[in-house]
Scaffold this motif. Structure first.
Motif, PDB file in Angstrom:
ATOM      1  N   GLN A  59      77.721  85.673   8.326  1.00  0.00           N
ATOM      2  CA  GLN A  59      76.643  86.561   8.760  1.00  0.00           C
ATOM      3  C   GLN A  59      76.447  86.305  10.247  1.00  0.00           C
ATOM      4  OE1 GLN A  59      75.359  88.684   6.685  1.00  0.00           O
ATOM      5  NE2 GLN A  59      73.482  89.437   7.610  1.00  0.00           N
ATOM      6  N   GLY A  60      77.245  87.007  11.068  1.00  0.00           N
ATOM      7  CA  GLY A  60      77.281  86.742  12.502  1.00  0.00           C
ATOM      8  C   GLY A  60      78.464  85.856  12.844  1.00  0.00           C
ATOM      9  N   GLY A  61      78.780  85.806  14.139  1.00  0.00           N
ATOM     10  CA  GLY A  61      79.806  84.886  14.597  1.00  0.00           C
ATOM     11  C   GLY A  61      81.230  85.367  14.467  1.00  0.00           C
ATOM     12  N   ASP A  62      81.476  86.691  14.441  1.00  0.00           N
ATOM     13  CA  ASP A  62      82.854  87.171  14.602  1.00  0.00           C
ATOM     14  C   ASP A  62      83.348  86.731  15.979  1.00  0.00           C
ATOM     15  OD1 ASP A  62      82.422  88.511  12.201  1.00  0.00           O
ATOM     16  OD2 ASP A  62      82.101  90.455  13.160  1.00  0.00           O
ATOM     17  N   GLU A  63      84.620  86.388  16.087  1.00  0.00           N
ATOM     18  CA  GLU A  63      85.119  85.767  17.308  1.00  0.00           C
ATOM     19  C   GLU A  63      86.384  86.439  17.846  1.00  0.00           C
ATOM     20  OE1 GLU A  63      83.830  81.179  16.060  1.00  0.00           O
ATOM     21  OE2 GLU A  63      85.932  81.653  16.503  1.00  0.00           O
ATOM     22  N   ILE A  64      86.555  86.359  19.168  1.00  0.00           N
ATOM     23  CA  ILE A  64      87.860  86.568  19.804  1.00  0.00           C
ATOM     24  C   ILE A  64      88.286  85.225  20.384  1.00  0.00           C
ATOM     25  CG2 ILE A  64      89.189  87.723  21.604  1.00  0.00           C
ATOM     26  CD1 ILE A  64      87.286  90.060  21.476  1.00  0.00           C
ATOM     27  N   ASN A  65      89.521  84.824  20.087  1.00  0.00           N
ATOM     28  CA  ASN A  65      90.053  83.561  20.578  1.00  0.00           C
ATOM     29  C   ASN A  65      91.409  83.773  21.243  1.00  0.00           C
ATOM     30  OD1 ASN A  65      88.138  81.451  19.510  1.00  0.00           O
ATOM     31  ND2 ASN A  65      88.650  82.476  17.582  1.00  0.00           N
ATOM     32  N   ILE A 114      75.663  82.395  10.167  1.00  0.00           N
ATOM     33  CA  ILE A 114      74.913  81.701   9.128  1.00  0.00           C
ATOM     34  C   ILE A 114      75.422  82.177   7.778  1.00  0.00           C
ATOM     35  CG2 ILE A 114      72.841  81.393  10.545  1.00  0.00           C
ATOM     36  CD1 ILE A 114      71.627  83.831   9.160  1.00  0.00           C
ATOM     37  N   ASN A 115      74.980  81.532   6.700  1.00  0.00           N
ATOM     38  CA  ASN A 115      75.341  81.980   5.362  1.00  0.00           C
ATOM     39  C   ASN A 115      74.793  83.373   5.097  1.00  0.00           C
ATOM     40  OD1 ASN A 115      76.743  79.638   4.353  1.00  0.00           O
ATOM     41  ND2 ASN A 115      74.767  78.587   4.270  1.00  0.00           N
ATOM     42  N   TYR A 116      75.439  84.073   4.170  1.00  0.00           N
ATOM     43  CA  TYR A 116      74.957  85.410   3.813  1.00  0.00           C
ATOM     44  C   TYR A 116      73.566  85.368   3.204  1.00  0.00           C
ATOM     45  CZ  TYR A 116      79.680  87.045   4.756  1.00  0.00           C
ATOM     46  OH  TYR A 116      80.865  87.341   5.376  1.00  0.00           O
ATOM     47  N   SER A 117      73.185  84.223   2.676  1.00  0.00           N
ATOM     48  CA  SER A 117      71.840  84.063   2.109  1.00  0.00           C
ATOM     49  C   SER A 117      70.776  83.886   3.183  1.00  0.00           C
ATOM     50  CB  SER A 117      71.810  82.840   1.185  1.00  0.00           C
ATOM     51  OG  SER A 117      72.073  81.656   1.939  1.00  0.00           O
ATOM     52  N   PRO A 174      85.072  80.357  21.183  1.00  0.00           N
ATOM     53  CA  PRO A 174      85.579  81.726  21.376  1.00  0.00           C
ATOM     54  C   PRO A 174      85.297  82.232  22.784  1.00  0.00           C
ATOM     55  CG  PRO A 174      83.546  81.760  20.098  1.00  0.00           C
ATOM     56  CD  PRO A 174      83.939  80.313  20.235  1.00  0.00           C
ATOM     57  N   ILE A 175      86.139  83.144  23.248  1.00  0.00           N
ATOM     58  CA  ILE A 175      85.876  83.774  24.539  1.00  0.00           C
ATOM     59  C   ILE A 175      84.841  84.889  24.390  1.00  0.00           C
ATOM     60  CG2 ILE A 175      88.173  83.207  25.422  1.00  0.00           C
ATOM     61  CD1 ILE A 175      88.820  86.250  25.100  1.00  0.00           C
ATOM     62  N   HIS A 176      84.618  85.315  23.139  1.00  0.00           N
ATOM     63  CA  HIS A 176      83.637  86.366  22.871  1.00  0.00           C
ATOM     64  C   HIS A 176      83.247  86.263  21.409  1.00  0.00           C
ATOM     65  CE1 HIS A 176      81.579  90.190  23.543  1.00  0.00           C
ATOM     66  NE2 HIS A 176      82.107  90.661  22.437  1.00  0.00           N
ATOM     67  N   HIS A 177      81.987  86.592  21.113  1.00  0.00           N
ATOM     68  CA  HIS A 177      81.582  86.645  19.705  1.00  0.00           C
ATOM     69  C   HIS A 177      80.618  87.803  19.489  1.00  0.00           C
ATOM     70  CE1 HIS A 177      77.372  85.076  19.869  1.00  0.00           C
ATOM     71  NE2 HIS A 177      77.809  84.497  20.973  1.00  0.00           N
ATOM     72  N   TRP A 178      80.586  88.263  18.261  1.00  0.00           N
ATOM     73  CA  TRP A 178      79.673  89.337  17.865  1.00  0.00           C
ATOM     74  C   TRP A 178      78.651  88.788  16.876  1.00  0.00           C
ATOM     75  CZ3 TRP A 178      84.982  90.538  18.110  1.00  0.00           C
ATOM     76  CH2 TRP A 178      85.342  91.571  18.991  1.00  0.00           C
ATOM     77  N   THR A 179      77.386  88.875  17.249  1.00  0.00           N
ATOM     78  CA  THR A 179      76.297  88.550  16.339  1.00  0.00           C
ATOM     79  C   THR A 179      75.221  89.602  16.563  1.00  0.00           C
ATOM     80  OG1 THR A 179      76.807  86.195  16.452  1.00  0.00           O
ATOM     81  CG2 THR A 179      74.628  86.788  15.635  1.00  0.00           C
ATOM     82  N   PRO A 180      74.950  90.497  15.621  1.00  0.00           N
ATOM     83  CA  PRO A 180      75.478  90.513  14.249  1.00  0.00           C
ATOM     84  C   PRO A 180      76.962  90.861  14.193  1.00  0.00           C
ATOM     85  CG  PRO A 180      74.248  92.527  14.689  1.00  0.00           C
ATOM     86  CD  PRO A 180      74.034  91.626  15.874  1.00  0.00           C
ATOM     87  N   SER A 181      77.551  90.575  13.054  1.00  0.00           N
ATOM     88  CA  SER A 181      78.976  90.822  12.846  1.00  0.00           C
ATOM     89  C   SER A 181      79.289  92.309  12.885  1.00  0.00           C
ATOM     90  CB  SER A 181      79.418  90.266  11.488  1.00  0.00           C
ATOM     91  OG  SER A 181      79.281  88.870  11.446  1.00  0.00           O
ATOM     92  N   ILE A 182      80.458  92.631  13.450  1.00  0.00           N
ATOM     93  CA  ILE A 182      80.950  94.004  13.371  1.00  0.00           C
ATOM     94  C   ILE A 182      82.039  94.127  12.303  1.00  0.00           C
ATOM     95  CG2 ILE A 182      80.418  94.417  15.806  1.00  0.00           C
ATOM     96  CD1 ILE A 182      83.516  94.355  16.293  1.00  0.00           C
TER      97      ILE A 182
END
Length: 361
Positions: A232-238, A255-258, A274-282
């Motif tokens: 739940q959040g924290g998609d990354e580009i590495n 974070i956890n989905y809960s 990561p060089i970039h992250h998405w929060t909220p997740s895409i």
């Protein structure tokens, strides 16, 4: 009379502006696909397309031809027939590389497999399994998987943590949560980072990943870039470096989905951030660099698909930093795969739609 002519001209001017603003962003090239997980272009500009449900389609002259003699594919949850890439010297050797979930090997269920094969008379021939992750699992999540080649024709492929974040990503004696590197024939490069480490999986190139579903060699720097799903959040580009630990699940912006936390750290010394992250997740899937001149100033940008929000993110880069994002193809559907064609145009695989070409604006 002059006033009427002036008003008419004024009206036509704004009508023209409106039409320009509604200019088509894309055209459908391959219609009626369910889940085009991966696709690639053959030298004659025809296409090979994987459907996650277990089909390989050769799209040529407007016709879809189902390719036969496929490996047995384990379709469960996020697993099935995944990526497809041609060997950089395909015109000379004819090798095609696939990742898919299979039930071969130890344990019940399935895990990610890398195969190469050749195409002859609409059949796969000379099939060779180059790597099979183990053990199998009945869990339906986090198979990965993308394929990329470097300048030395070594093949990289990703395997997700298979839903077992506690055991797999941080343990180099286990498959899962890794990006692997092999020679094109499936042998392990002698300079892989863990070849001399006892009990390590020798094909591992980097570890500490969650579920990488985008990977591409940056044509401007010759580095392997990858993105991965966070929770739940924290998609990354590495940017993938030899032997590095990318932190999952010890460090994450998610974070956890809960809604509960599993770590209070977003970075840890000695682990790559990561060089970039998405929060909220895409929910990123598919990625490709624009290296052609077809889109003017977009050259050098990185395109990333969003499953969750159903658009393509045009990431404007300054060096290794995502400086700005612009949304393309808004609400088109769940974006699964992206490739630059031999003609220099960018193509996007969209679930329950097909493969579309982004039109220069």
């Amino acid at each position: 009379m002059k006033q009427k002519i002036y008003l008419l001209s004024f009206s036509l001017f704004f009508c023209g502006l409106s039409l320009l603003s509604q200019k088509k962003e894309y055209e459908i090239v391959v219609p009626d696909l369910v889940n085009p997980w991966g696709f690639t272009f053959l030298p004659d500009n025809s296409m090979l397309i994987t459907e996650k449900e277990g089909k390989l389609i050769h799209f040529k002259h407007g016709r879809k031809i189902n390719i036969g003699n496929l490996p047995e594919i384990y379709v469960r949850g996020q697993g099935g027939f995944m990526d497809v890439e041609l060997h950089p010297n395909y015109s000379q050797n004819g090798w095609i590389y696939f990742t898919y979930a299979s039930q071969g090997g130890k344990g019940n269920g399935g895990n990610t497999t890398l195969m190469r094969a050749k195409l002859k008379e609409n059949q796969l021939v000379e099939k060779e399994v180059l790597y099979k992750a183990s053990p199998n699992s009945k869990r339906g999540q986090h198979f990965g998987s993308r394929i990329a080649f470097d300048k030395e024709n070594r093949v990289y492929f990703s395997v997700g943590d298979r839903g077992n974040r506690e055991l797999n990503p941080q343990d180099i004696t286990r498959d899962g949560g890794k990006i692997y590197r092999l020679n094109d024939d499936g042998s392990v490069p002698i300079n892989n980072p863990f070849v001399n480490q006892k009990n390590a999986k020798k094909a591992i190139f980097s570890f500490g990943h969650r579920n990488p579903q985008g990977m591409e060699m940056n044509p401007f720097t010759n580095e392997i870039w990858a993105h991965e799903h966070g929770p739940q959040g924290g998609d990354e580009i590495n940017i993938i470096k030899k032997g590095e630990n990318y932190g999952w699940p010890k460090a994450s912006y998610g974070i956890n989905y809960s809604g509960t936390k599993f770590t209070d750290k977003t970075s840890i010394p000695g682990m790559k951030s990561p060089i970039h992250h998405w929060t909220p997740s895409i929910a990123p899937s598919g990625m490709a660099f624009i290296s052609s001149d077809k889109y003017g100033k977009w050259k050098g940008n990185l395109l990333v698909g969003s499953l969750k929000f159903q658009y393509v993110s045009r990431c404007i880069l300054k060096g290794n930093t995502v400086f700005k994002e612009v949304k393309l193809l808004k609400d088109i559907g769940r974006v699964r795969s992206i490739e630059q064609g031999l003609d220099g145009f960018m193509y996007v695989g969209v679930e329950n739609l097909g493969i579309v070409k982004i039109l220069p604006n």
